[in-house]
Design a protein around this motif. Structure first.
Motif, short mmCIF file in Angstrom:
data_model
loop_
_atom_site.label_atom_id
_atom_site.label_comp_id
_atom_site.label_asym_id
_atom_site.label_seq_id
_atom_site.Cartn_x
_atom_site.Cartn_y
_atom_site.Cartn_z
N GLU A 144 0.84 -1.20 0.00
CA GLU A 144 0.00 0.00 0.00
C GLU A 144 0.87 1.25 0.00
O GLU A 144 2.08 1.18 0.22
CB GLU A 144 -0.92 0.01 1.21
N GLU A 178 -9.32 1.76 -11.03
CA GLU A 178 -8.18 0.91 -10.63
C GLU A 178 -6.88 1.19 -11.38
O GLU A 178 -5.85 0.65 -11.03
CB GLU A 178 -8.50 -0.60 -10.80
N LYS A 185 2.02 -2.22 -8.94
CA LYS A 185 0.74 -2.70 -8.45
C LYS A 185 0.73 -2.59 -6.92
O LYS A 185 1.65 -3.05 -6.25
CB LYS A 185 0.51 -4.15 -8.84
N LEU A 186 -0.31 -1.95 -6.41
CA LEU A 186 -0.54 -1.90 -4.97
C LEU A 186 -1.61 -2.93 -4.63
O LEU A 186 -2.58 -3.09 -5.37
CB LEU A 186 -1.05 -0.51 -4.56
N ARG A 187 -1.43 -3.61 -3.50
CA ARG A 187 -2.45 -4.57 -3.08
C ARG A 187 -3.70 -3.82 -2.61
O ARG A 187 -4.82 -4.23 -2.86
CB ARG A 187 -1.90 -5.45 -1.96
N LYS A 188 -3.49 -2.70 -1.92
CA LYS A 188 -4.62 -1.89 -1.44
C LYS A 188 -4.73 -0.63 -2.30
O LYS A 188 -3.73 0.03 -2.54
CB LYS A 188 -4.42 -1.49 0.02
N PRO A 189 -5.94 -0.28 -2.74
CA PRO A 189 -6.08 0.89 -3.60
C PRO A 189 -5.76 2.19 -2.87
O PRO A 189 -5.90 2.29 -1.65
CB PRO A 189 -7.55 0.86 -4.03
N ASP A 206 -10.13 5.58 -7.50
CA ASP A 206 -9.16 4.78 -6.75
C ASP A 206 -8.28 4.04 -7.76
O ASP A 206 -8.74 3.70 -8.85
CB ASP A 206 -9.87 3.74 -5.88
N ARG A 224 -5.02 0.95 -8.21
CA ARG A 224 -4.06 -0.04 -7.72
C ARG A 224 -2.99 -0.35 -8.75
O ARG A 224 -1.93 -0.83 -8.41
CB ARG A 224 -4.78 -1.34 -7.34
N LEU A 250 -4.44 -7.08 -11.82
CA LEU A 250 -4.89 -6.79 -10.46
C LEU A 250 -4.60 -7.96 -9.52
O LEU A 250 -4.52 -7.78 -8.30
CB LEU A 250 -6.38 -6.43 -10.43
#
Length: 152
Positions: free
Chosen positions: A16, A61, A83-87, A98, A100, A134
């Motif tokens: 994140e 996303e 890539k983030l796991r949490k947006p 948002d 990710r 994602l």
């Protein structure tokens, strides 16, 4: 295109970011690591978003951080992937903003940049690829997605 991210080490996976500014800074790290962009570039992108709003969130996303064409501190034309796991939220009142997935653009060659943009938009127009990205958690996942969807 995903293979290029892996080969050039232009990718990052993270849990994140504390906010969208931090996410943009993180998304520039792979480009800074090899000298594609200078340290000032991430702050230029942040300043653009502060001035123009979250225009970089192109679809839910997915964000495409970039600054103006020919921005100071851009030494090569390239794209990096994060890539983030949490947006991260660019607009607390609009969940559609948002993100990710981050495709950070650096451009000093207009023709090469246009080619990159066309290949990227083609890839992002495929919902299956976006869904797979994602879920991706490693460089081998990126290579699998490339093999499954993008190898002709």
């Amino acid at each position: 295109m995903l293979r290029e991210f892996v080969e050039m080490k232009h990718y990052k996976f993270a849990e994140e970011a504390k906010d969208w500014k931090e996410a943009i800074r993180m998304s520039c790290e792979p480009l800074e690591a090899d000298g594609t962009v200078e340290a000032n570039y991430k702050e230029d992108i942040i300043a653009c978003v502060e001035k123009y709003g979250p225009y970089i969130v192109i679809i839910p996303e997915v964000a495409m951080p970039h600054s103006q064409e020919g921005a100071v501190g851009v030494n090569k034309t390239a794209i990096s992937f994060m890539k983030l796991r949490k947006p991260v939220s660019f607009d607390p009142n609009d969940r559609e903003k948002d993100a990710r997935l981050f495709f950070t653009l650096a451009s000093c060659n207009p023709e090469q940049h246009l080619d990159n943009m066309m290949r990227l938009s083609e890839m992002l127009s495929n919902e299956e690829i976006v869904a797979a990205l994602l879920e991706a958690n490693s460089e081998s996942d990126l290579l699998e997605i490339e093999k499954k969807y993008l190898t002709h």
